[in-house]
Motif scaffolding. Structure first.
Motif, PDB file in Angstrom:
ATOM      1  N   ALA A   1      -0.985  14.827 -19.952  1.00 24.18           N
ATOM      2  CA  ALA A   1      -1.182  14.957 -18.551  1.00 24.18           C
ATOM      3  C   ALA A   1      -2.645  15.257 -18.241  1.00 24.18           C
ATOM      4  CB  ALA A   1      -0.530  16.617 -18.290  1.00 24.18           C
ATOM      5  N   GLU A   2      -3.316  16.021 -19.418  1.00 20.96           N
ATOM      6  CA  GLU A   2      -4.812  15.923 -19.091  1.00 20.96           C
ATOM      7  C   GLU A   2      -5.684  14.717 -19.177  1.00 20.96           C
ATOM      8  OE1 GLU A   2      -5.761  20.365 -20.978  1.00 20.96           O
ATOM      9  OE2 GLU A   2      -5.174  18.843 -22.240  1.00 20.96           O
ATOM     10  N   MET A   3      -5.161  13.677 -19.941  1.00 24.27           N
ATOM     11  CA  MET A   3      -5.848  12.463 -19.956  1.00 24.27           C
ATOM     12  C   MET A   3      -5.630  11.584 -18.810  1.00 24.27           C
ATOM     13  SD  MET A   3      -7.268  12.060 -23.060  1.00 24.27           S
ATOM     14  CE  MET A   3      -7.536  10.345 -23.123  1.00 24.27           C
ATOM     15  N   ALA A   4      -4.496  11.750 -18.290  1.00 24.81           N
ATOM     16  CA  ALA A   4      -3.996  11.065 -16.881  1.00 24.81           C
ATOM     17  C   ALA A   4      -4.180  11.935 -15.679  1.00 24.81           C
ATOM     18  CB  ALA A   4      -2.421  10.837 -17.125  1.00 24.81           C
ATOM     19  N   GLU A   5      -4.885  13.086 -15.859  1.00 26.39           N
ATOM     20  CA  GLU A   5      -5.150  13.667 -14.730  1.00 26.39           C
ATOM     21  C   GLU A   5      -5.980  13.137 -13.470  1.00 26.39           C
ATOM     22  OE1 GLU A   5      -6.659  18.218 -13.287  1.00 26.39           O
ATOM     23  OE2 GLU A   5      -6.788  17.629 -15.348  1.00 26.39           O
ATOM     24  N   ASP A   6      -6.967  12.393 -14.001  1.00 31.18           N
ATOM     25  CA  ASP A   6      -7.944  11.813 -12.953  1.00 31.18           C
ATOM     26  C   ASP A   6      -7.471  10.461 -12.604  1.00 31.18           C
ATOM     27  OD1 ASP A   6      -9.894  13.778 -13.149  1.00 31.18           O
ATOM     28  OD2 ASP A   6     -10.588  13.256 -15.030  1.00 31.18           O
ATOM     29  N   TYR A   7      -6.150  10.016 -12.900  1.00 24.84           N
ATOM     30  CA  TYR A   7      -5.880   8.650 -12.549  1.00 24.84           C
ATOM     31  C   TYR A   7      -5.634   8.513 -11.247  1.00 24.84           C
ATOM     32  CZ  TYR A   7      -2.666   4.819 -12.081  1.00 24.84           C
ATOM     33  OH  TYR A   7      -2.106   3.367 -11.809  1.00 24.84           O
ATOM     34  N   PRO A   8      -6.028   7.368 -10.444  1.00 25.63           N
ATOM     35  CA  PRO A   8      -6.535   6.085 -10.938  1.00 25.63           C
ATOM     36  C   PRO A   8      -7.950   5.939 -11.071  1.00 25.63           C
ATOM     37  CG  PRO A   8      -5.927   5.948  -8.607  1.00 25.63           C
ATOM     38  CD  PRO A   8      -5.766   7.241  -8.983  1.00 25.63           C
ATOM     39  N   ARG A   9      -8.598   7.038 -10.713  1.00 24.72           N
ATOM     40  CA  ARG A   9     -10.288   7.204 -10.446  1.00 24.72           C
ATOM     41  C   ARG A   9     -10.784   7.926 -11.454  1.00 24.72           C
ATOM     42  NH1 ARG A   9      -7.763   7.015  -5.749  1.00 24.72           N
ATOM     43  NH2 ARG A   9      -8.237   5.083  -4.388  1.00 24.72           N
TER      44      ARG A   9
ATOM     45  N   VAL B   1       0.715  -1.190  -0.051  1.00 23.55           N
ATOM     46  CA  VAL B   1       0.039  -0.059  -0.148  1.00 23.55           C
ATOM     47  C   VAL B   1       0.909   1.309  -0.082  1.00 23.55           C
ATOM     48  CG1 VAL B   1      -1.718   1.277   1.258  1.00 23.55           C
ATOM     49  CG2 VAL B   1      -1.946  -1.264   1.134  1.00 23.55           C
ATOM     50  N   VAL B   2       1.935   1.313   0.747  1.00 25.45           N
ATOM     51  CA  VAL B   2       2.887   2.391   0.762  1.00 25.45           C
ATOM     52  C   VAL B   2       3.380   2.504  -0.560  1.00 25.45           C
ATOM     53  CG1 VAL B   2       4.895   3.188   1.690  1.00 25.45           C
ATOM     54  CG2 VAL B   2       3.328   2.144   3.363  1.00 25.45           C
ATOM     55  N   GLY B   3       3.808   1.472  -1.284  1.00 31.91           N
ATOM     56  CA  GLY B   3       4.340   1.523  -2.610  1.00 31.91           C
ATOM     57  C   GLY B   3       3.420   1.985  -3.589  1.00 31.91           C
ATOM     58  N   ALA B   4       2.143   1.600  -3.441  1.00 29.11           N
ATOM     59  CA  ALA B   4       0.977   2.280  -4.476  1.00 29.11           C
ATOM     60  C   ALA B   4       0.764   3.542  -4.229  1.00 29.11           C
ATOM     61  CB  ALA B   4       0.084   1.320  -4.380  1.00 29.11           C
ATOM     62  N   GLY B   5       0.678   3.975  -2.954  1.00 24.80           N
ATOM     63  CA  GLY B   5       0.014   5.605  -2.589  1.00 24.80           C
ATOM     64  C   GLY B   5       1.326   6.613  -2.561  1.00 24.80           C
ATOM     65  N   LEU B   6       2.422   6.352  -2.115  1.00 29.65           N
ATOM     66  CA  LEU B   6       3.257   7.381  -1.812  1.00 29.65           C
ATOM     67  C   LEU B   6       3.690   8.015  -3.056  1.00 29.65           C
ATOM     68  CD1 LEU B   6       5.154   8.571   0.356  1.00 29.65           C
ATOM     69  CD2 LEU B   6       6.987   7.017  -0.284  1.00 29.65           C
ATOM     70  N   PRO B   7       4.066   7.113  -4.351  1.00 29.96           N
ATOM     71  CA  PRO B   7       4.508   7.840  -5.692  1.00 29.96           C
ATOM     72  C   PRO B   7       3.352   8.850  -6.228  1.00 29.96           C
ATOM     73  CG  PRO B   7       4.861   5.658  -5.681  1.00 29.96           C
ATOM     74  CD  PRO B   7       4.196   5.858  -4.504  1.00 29.96           C
ATOM     75  N   GLN B   8       1.910   8.540  -5.602  1.00 33.70           N
ATOM     76  CA  GLN B   8       0.960   9.393  -6.245  1.00 33.70           C
ATOM     77  C   GLN B   8       0.604  10.606  -5.512  1.00 33.70           C
ATOM     78  OE1 GLN B   8      -0.720   8.151  -8.997  1.00 33.70           O
ATOM     79  NE2 GLN B   8       0.586   6.478  -8.707  1.00 33.70           N
ATOM     80  N   PHE B   9       1.189  10.713  -4.401  1.00 30.79           N
ATOM     81  CA  PHE B   9       1.135  12.167  -3.680  1.00 30.79           C
ATOM     82  C   PHE B   9      -0.290  12.654  -3.402  1.00 30.79           C
ATOM     83  CE2 PHE B   9       5.647  12.062  -4.494  1.00 30.79           C
ATOM     84  CZ  PHE B   9       6.136  12.660  -3.432  1.00 30.79           C
ATOM     85  N   GLN B  10      -1.371  11.788  -3.381  1.00 28.46           N
ATOM     86  CA  GLN B  10      -2.655  11.963  -3.119  1.00 28.46           C
ATOM     87  C   GLN B  10      -3.214  10.919  -2.967  1.00 28.46           C
ATOM     88  OE1 GLN B  10      -4.186  13.680  -6.754  1.00 28.46           O
ATOM     89  NE2 GLN B  10      -4.402  11.614  -7.742  1.00 28.46           N
ATOM     90  N   SER B  11      -4.416  11.016  -2.026  1.00 27.29           N
ATOM     91  CA  SER B  11      -5.259   9.925  -1.416  1.00 27.29           C
ATOM     92  C   SER B  11      -6.470  10.189  -1.669  1.00 27.29           C
ATOM     93  CB  SER B  11      -4.967   9.555  -0.055  1.00 27.29           C
ATOM     94  OG  SER B  11      -5.749   8.760   0.382  1.00 27.29           O
TER      95      SER B  11
ATOM     96  N   LEU C   1     -12.584   7.171 -23.360  1.00 29.71           N
ATOM     97  CA  LEU C   1     -13.776   7.832 -23.881  1.00 29.71           C
ATOM     98  C   LEU C   1     -14.445   8.563 -23.025  1.00 29.71           C
ATOM     99  CD1 LEU C   1     -15.147   4.655 -25.698  1.00 29.71           C
ATOM    100  CD2 LEU C   1     -14.030   6.484 -26.900  1.00 29.71           C
ATOM    101  N   VAL C   2     -14.494   8.260 -21.832  1.00 25.88           N
ATOM    102  CA  VAL C   2     -15.147   8.946 -20.835  1.00 25.88           C
ATOM    103  C   VAL C   2     -14.381  10.325 -20.588  1.00 25.88           C
ATOM    104  CG1 VAL C   2     -16.136   9.056 -18.352  1.00 25.88           C
ATOM    105  CG2 VAL C   2     -16.084   6.787 -19.673  1.00 25.88           C
ATOM    106  N   THR C   3     -13.220  10.394 -20.542  1.00 29.01           N
ATOM    107  CA  THR C   3     -12.505  11.735 -20.433  1.00 29.01           C
ATOM    108  C   THR C   3     -12.750  12.504 -21.493  1.00 29.01           C
ATOM    109  OG1 THR C   3     -10.632  10.482 -19.231  1.00 29.01           O
ATOM    110  CG2 THR C   3     -10.198  12.674 -20.214  1.00 29.01           C
TER     111      THR C   3
END
Length: 870
Positions: A776-784, A209-219, A751-753
């Motif tokens: 960057a705009e296409m990936a802005e909402d990653y991962p949700r 979980v630390v490995g998945a969340g820390l590089p995202q800098f958001q939760s 498509l939704v984006t």
């Protein structure tokens, strides 16, 4: 994934847990995701998604590549190394917090209860001591169960879920911050509550979980805390960091950085390369030495001494200087180790069989009921465990003679081998001077201390005590694993196996007269045999145990024992983690397929009924497709019709779709009409040839309504924004399997984006007028990414057109319909794919393969159908 392979029964035949089962029909097997009542077997569910490990090489990504140079590449790599180091440090700190908290609560509980027992043994008020122990344990277990109610994914060890994630399956909520918090606090309460669980398994989950969340800098749990960090916005990067975090969890738990790296490689990751290996090892080293640094400094006040490498350390194995006949192990002992491996495999298979039956019972009778029932079950397990531990320690223990070491006073006896561990003490309940209670010594200590007692205790444990302890611990640990508390299985299995190994050593020394035997070695081999029989790990577990013992000479016996235990257990059922993965219905992909599966081709296992989009598609159609299907990727196609050029006159939408096609694919040679494919796989060309005979004489449609008729024909399954029927319900055979020229894949999230951001153009305009989105705009909402059902339809003009060609992947991996299943499987698994289009010789897509088409159960069903058609 189901727990059976072929005719081998899922449970252990030799203990009559189950018998040979009747063969399934292909019709039953093809209905995946349902439970077969006759066999009570859970088949893989189709609601699990795969991760997008393959890069989407579309126009926004190519724009990023154009701006990249060697300097930016080195900076990106440097950031990756810094993030990997941060993951290791944070995982080590999480392990430090769990260890410190468990020690604090355990010392508090045992200190109060031990004082009460010593006083009440004279006054005859032992019931009061039992009530005190029950008060501590039930309170801690209740808190652990409440945390699991907050986040149900935090239950269990987390290793099955992380194994699925590394295999490429997206398990909802498994790497969220809330899961980490509930897991960390839950496991320290469940361990302190006296349950037969370990904290090492949850440490692996916590590191992931630390490995998945820390590089995202958001939760999502902390929505207001966000940083503009443009890196690592893809499943590909995220899964690499999860691999590093899981390895760091193993390194922190056992002080085994190399074993952690091999665990991450052996137990899950479907995509691996040399660069990732180096980063994962660096992360594991960072976690191990961070934990070692702080534990050594806090416990000994010697900062930088690095004396405590992991949460579980087996200590130093060495013979007494006074015993000249003693050897750690000899060549003669290897025969005993092989026999112990066989017995360990049988015991592990029995454990897995019983636990699987308990898990199925919980799924049928506990989980459907209110959540409070799960809490009550955990409290019942805690109640029974506490009573058994207390009564067994007071009644079933024997008074054994102490060794010649010095006594520490107050009813305790400190081991010389591990004198720095304040918890590894011998209990003298109800025993005269110079003797100790062997059962209380095992039960009234922390599990790690009990393991050290069995590994290094110079005194003897009664064979009756060891047998009773093993039986009680075996049954209670089996009952506990699967309850609604965070729980690991490594330490309980090691302790149970160590008791078994020590029992074997006592029998060989006392009844056979083998004086050279070192009891600690047999305890270690017994622990390895039982743990290997339960989890069925080989390479990584061998290295983990060697690193934990700090004794390389144990490498050969440990490896032989684990191999024999795994082979023996695999004859009866799967490992405990694979069993629980199967019970969840996760479509896990093994390392390779069976040999007979190569009798199948890609055309035999693909899904021929496609839902596709055009390069230029109206918003109304896109919304309808997205709302009426659950697919996560759609082929971008153009229809291969002989009269398509008639539709080019004066219409932007149709002309765009036709211009996008390559002219070389529009015509086919007559000899390509029969390409040697089976009709049961519905290749589009054969079906079109059959239909040609019936439609050749039809008159062309009225030219003034050509556009409208084509649109109605193409979008008949999607009549409005809210259709009431399945998209494929009204399709004729010709419409369902029409020839489609394949141009690429576009994801649902893309498509939704595009719809959310209003990327479209009107029919009177050129597609060049459509707004362009950056990477960057296409990936802005990653991962949700946004959900199509949350889209405000009033903001969209259904007649507007979306050009998806800049955002689709024009060069995904594809296979021919005649490709053998083994080649399809290896390509899909090693490259970490999510969708694999099947394209024929003239560029037409005839089907698509996903993870669910490659599961063992699905392939078995298709293989049976193949035999029936011969």
């Amino acid at each position: 994934m189901a727990g059976c392979r072929g005719s081998v029964c899922c449970c252990c035949r030799w203990c009559c847990c189950c018998g040979e089962r009747e063969s399934r029909t292909p019709e039953e097997l093809t209905i995946l995701g349902e439970t077969q009542e006759e066999e009570d077997e859970i088949l893989p569910r189709k609601d699990y998604e795969s991760l997008d490990y393959d890069r989407c090489i579309n126009d926004p990504y190519l724009e990023v590549l154009e701006t990249m140079d060697n300097k930016k590449g080195r900076r990106y790599e440097a950031v990756k190394w810094m993030v990997v180091f941060a993951i290791g440090v944070c995982t080590g700190l999480v392990g430090l917090f769990v260890d410190f908290s468990v020690r604090l609560f355990t010392q508090l509980k045992f200190g109060v209860v031990q004082t009460s027992v010593e006083e009440c043994s004279q006054k005859g008020c032992l019931a009061l001591s039992l009530l005190e122990l029950l008060g501590f344990n039930l309170t801690f277990v209740f808190l652990a169960s409440l945390l699991v109610l907050i986040e149900p994914v935090a239950a269990g060890s987390g290793i099955p879920e992380i194994k699925c994630y590394l295999n490429g399956v997206k398990v909802p909520g498994i790497v969220r911050l809330r899961t980490l918090l509930c897991k960390v606090f839950g496991v320290l309460f469940s361990v302190a509550g006296g349950l037969f669980v370990g904290k090492e398994g949850p440490m692996i989950h916590s590191g992931a979980v630390v490995g998945a969340g820390l590089p995202q800098f958001q939760s999502i749990s902390l929505r207001k805390i966000q940083f503009n960090f443009p890196y690592f916005r893809s499943d590909r990067d995220k899964r690499d960091f999860v691999s590093a975090g899981a390895a760091a969890g193993v390194a922190a738990a056992f002080g085994a950085p190399i074993g952690g790296t091999l665990f991450s490689l052996e137990e899950g990751s479907s995509f691996w390369n040399q660069g990732l290996t180096w980063k994962v090892l660096f992360c594991s080293m960072s976690a191990a030495f961070t934990l070692n640094f702080f534990r050594s400094g806090i416990q000994f006040g010697s900062w930088g001494s690095f004396q405590l490498p992991g949460l579980l350390n087996f200590g130093e194995f060495k013979c007494s200087d006074s015993d000249k006949k003693c050897h750690l192990w000899t060549a003669l002992d290897l025969g005993f180790f092989v026999v112990m491996g066989v017995i360990g495999g049988l015991l592990g298979a029995t454990f897995n069989c019983l636990n699987k039956r308990l898990a199925k019972y919980r799924m049928r009778n506990v989980h459907p009921k209110p959540k409070l029932v799960r809490v009550l079950e955990s409290l019942l397990v805690s109640l029974v465990t506490t009573v058994v531990v207390f009564v067994a320690s007071m009644v079933l223990g024997e008074c054994r003679q102490m060794s010649s070491a010095s006594q520490t006073g107050n009813g305790s006896f400190q081991l010389q081998a591990t004198s720095e561990d304040v918890n590894s003490t011998i209990k003298t309940f109800f025993c005269p001077n110079d003797t100790y209670n062997d059962m209380a010594t095992l039960f009234f200590n922390s599990q790690e201390s009990a393991i050290l007692q069995l590994f290094h205790q110079d005194g003897t444990f009664s064979p009756v005590t060891l047998a009773l302890f093993f039986a009680l611990y075996f049954l209670l640990a089996c009952w506990t694993f699967g309850t609604s508390v965070p729980s690991g299985l490594f330490v309980p299995s090691l302790l149970c196996g160590a008791a078994f190994g020590r029992l074997v050593a006592n029998i060989l020394k006392s009844y056979i007269g083998l004086g050279h035997i070192y009891s600690g070695t047999f305890a270690l081999i017994g622990a390895a045999a039982f743990l290997g029989g339960v989890v069925r790990m080989t390479i990584s577990l061998t290295v983990i145990l060697i690193e934990s013992t700090n004794e390389i000479t144990y490498g050969l016996p440990i490896m032989i024992t684990l191999m024999v235990a795994k082979w023996t257990g695999d004859f009866f059922n799967k490992g405990i983690y694979d069993i629980h993965i199967g019970l969840r219905g996760v479509p896990l992909l093994e390392w390779e397929t069976e040999v007979e599966m190569d009798k199948l081709r890609a055309s035999d296992i693909m899904e021929p009924n496609l839902t596709y989009v055009y390069p230029h598609t109206r918003i109304q159609s896109l919304v309808s497709i997205l709302r009426t299907t659950v697919h996560h990727a759609f082929p971008v196609v153009t229809e291969n019709r002989g009269n398509e050029k008639e539709f080019m006159k004066g219409n932007q939408l149709i002309s765009n779709n036709i211009k996008f096609k390559k002219s070389s694919i529009l015509t086919r040679a007559g000899e390509q009409r029969k390409r040697g494919q089976s009709m049961k796989s519905y290749p589009s060309s054969e079906l079109r040839n059959v239909c040609d005979e019936h439609v050749a004489s039809e008159e062309p449609p009225e030219k003034e309504d050509l556009l409208q008729q084509m649109l109605e024909r193409r979008y008949t399954p999607y009549p409005n924004l809210y259709p009431d029927q399945s998209p494929s319900e009204d399709w004729t055979m010709e419409e369902r399997f029409r020839p489609l020229t394949f141009h690429g894949l576009v994801l649902r999230s893309q498509l939704v984006t595009l719809l959310v951001r209003g990327v479209c153009y009107s029919e009177s305009q050129s597609s060049a007028s459509q707004p362009r989105l950056s990477y960057a705009e296409m990936a802005e909402d990653y991962p949700r990414y946004p959900d199509i059902h949350d889209l405000d339809l009033t903001l969209l003009n259904p007649r507007m057109i979306v050009d998806v060609t800049p955002y689709m992947n024009p060069s995904p991996f594809t296979v021919s319909p005649n490709t053998h299943v083994s080649q399809v499987f290896n390509l899909f698994r090693t490259m970490g794919l999510r969708h694999l289009p099947v394209v024929n010789a003239v560029g037409e897509i005839v089907g698509i393969i996903t993870r669910h088409n490659l599961t063992y159960e699905f392939l078995q069903a298709r293989l049976r159908q193949h035999y029936q058609t011969l």
